[in-house]
Design a protein around this motif. Structure first.
Motif, mmCIF file in Angstrom:
data_model
loop_
_atom_site.group_PDB
_atom_site.id
_atom_site.type_symbol
_atom_site.label_atom_id
_atom_site.label_comp_id
_atom_site.label_asym_id
_atom_site.label_seq_id
_atom_site.Cartn_x
_atom_site.Cartn_y
_atom_site.Cartn_z
ATOM 1 N N PRO A 62 16.286 6.898 -30.659
ATOM 2 C CA PRO A 62 16.614 6.009 -29.541
ATOM 3 C C PRO A 62 18.115 5.993 -29.266
ATOM 4 O O PRO A 62 18.882 6.582 -30.009
ATOM 5 N N LYS A 63 18.557 5.321 -28.234
ATOM 6 C CA LYS A 63 19.986 5.139 -27.956
ATOM 7 C C LYS A 63 20.568 4.033 -28.820
ATOM 8 O O LYS A 63 21.727 4.096 -29.224
ATOM 9 N N PHE A 64 19.790 3.009 -29.066
ATOM 10 C CA PHE A 64 20.215 1.873 -29.872
ATOM 11 C C PHE A 64 19.093 1.504 -30.832
ATOM 12 O O PHE A 64 17.921 1.645 -30.490
ATOM 13 N N GLN A 65 19.475 1.036 -32.021
ATOM 14 C CA GLN A 65 18.470 0.598 -32.992
ATOM 15 C C GLN A 65 19.097 -0.426 -33.924
ATOM 16 O O GLN A 65 20.243 -0.247 -34.359
ATOM 17 N N VAL A 66 18.338 -1.488 -34.196
ATOM 18 C CA VAL A 66 18.744 -2.476 -35.181
ATOM 19 C C VAL A 66 17.699 -2.489 -36.291
ATOM 20 O O VAL A 66 16.508 -2.604 -36.015
ATOM 21 N N LEU A 67 18.158 -2.345 -37.524
ATOM 22 C CA LEU A 67 17.272 -2.350 -38.682
ATOM 23 C C LEU A 67 17.676 -3.454 -39.646
ATOM 24 O O LEU A 67 18.844 -3.873 -39.654
ATOM 25 N N LYS A 68 16.726 -3.845 -40.472
ATOM 26 C CA LYS A 68 17.047 -4.728 -41.587
ATOM 27 C C LYS A 68 17.224 -3.868 -42.827
ATOM 28 O O LYS A 68 16.647 -2.782 -42.958
ATOM 29 N N THR A 69 18.037 -4.344 -43.734
ATOM 30 C CA THR A 69 18.263 -3.632 -44.996
ATOM 31 C C THR A 69 16.934 -3.306 -45.668
ATOM 32 O O THR A 69 16.051 -4.166 -45.779
ATOM 33 N N GLY A 70 16.802 -2.037 -46.068
ATOM 34 C CA GLY A 70 15.593 -1.604 -46.744
ATOM 35 C C GLY A 70 14.566 -0.944 -45.839
ATOM 36 O O GLY A 70 13.667 -0.248 -46.333
ATOM 37 N N GLN A 71 14.684 -1.136 -44.542
ATOM 38 C CA GLN A 71 13.749 -0.495 -43.627
ATOM 39 C C GLN A 71 14.047 0.997 -43.530
ATOM 40 O O GLN A 71 15.177 1.439 -43.790
#
Lengths: 114, 114
Positions: B8-17
């Motif tokens: 994707p152009k942008f992505q937000v993840l949580k730690t561990g994902q």
């Protein structure tokens, strides 16, 4: 091993003034040298490259760079800055036998003022 | 030609994902690579590939995995995301072999790991 040093993380010039962005390299074998430009929120675009032909290399948008082996330098210049030149500029090095792996400098942000 | 495309152009993840950054090129280039760009550090090579089925590590490979099953695609996998992997990721491609041709960069993926 190869490395690139870009002196000045930020450079500011007036529109119409000379642009000079400095790049020094370190390489144990003859280098190939590149300048890339990155406009905001975009990928990198090749400005010019030196691959052991002429030492003065002309690129797009009026930029040029001169390879000076004695000074281990590959400085980028443009005689007259334009507002559209505002961007981040990266110098990079690779070597014959090193494949296409590029080692980048830390970049110089060019600001052009009226 | 679309050149080099990234999703994707942008992505937000949580730690561990975990997640996969996609990269594709339609220029039939043998060489593909992944770089990460961090402020004040330029671009650093993560992994690269000189052809389908062949990959190798770059300067900062830890925490990333790649595979190259086709000439066109070169996905980058984050196995267990960490905040230190917050960065802008660029994929690039070029003609491989001893020639030092221009590398073509994708538009980048901006990843934030919380």
């Amino acid at each position: 091993a190869q490395s690139v040093t870009q002196l000045g993380s930020h450079v500011s010039v007036s529109e119409g003034a000379l642009v000079l962005l400095r790049c020094n390299y370190s390489s144990s074998v003859p280098p190939y040298l590149f300048w890339y430009v990155q406009y905001p929120n975009q990928g990198l675009q090749l400005l010019l490259k030196y691959t052991s032909a002429a030492t003065l290399v002309k690129g797009i948008n009026g930029f040029e760079a001169e390879f000076k082996k004695s000074e281990t330098s590959f400085h980028l210049t443009k005689p007259s800055a334009h507002m559209s030149d505002a961007a981040e500029y990266f110098c990079a090095v690779s070597t014959i036998g090193g494949g296409n792996k590029l080692t980048f400098g830390t970049g110089t942000q060019l600001k052009v003022e009226l | 030609n679309a050149g080099v495309t990234q999703t994707p152009k942008f992505q937000v993840l949580k730690t561990g994902q975990s997640m996969t950054l996609q990269c594709a090129q339609d220029m039939n280039h043998e060489y593909m690579s992944w770089y990460r760009q961090d402020p004040g550090m330029g671009l650093r090579l993560i992994h690269y590939s000189v052809g389908a089925g062949i990959t190798d590590q770059g300067e900062v490979p830890n925490g990333y995995n790649v595979s190259r099953s086709t000439t066109e695609d070169f996905p980058l996998r984050l196995l267990s995301a960490a905040p230190s992997q917050t960065s802008v990721y660029f994929c690039a491609s070029s003609v491989a072999g001893g020639s030092v041709g221009e590398q073509f960069f994708g538009p980048g993926t901006r990843l934030t790991v919380l």
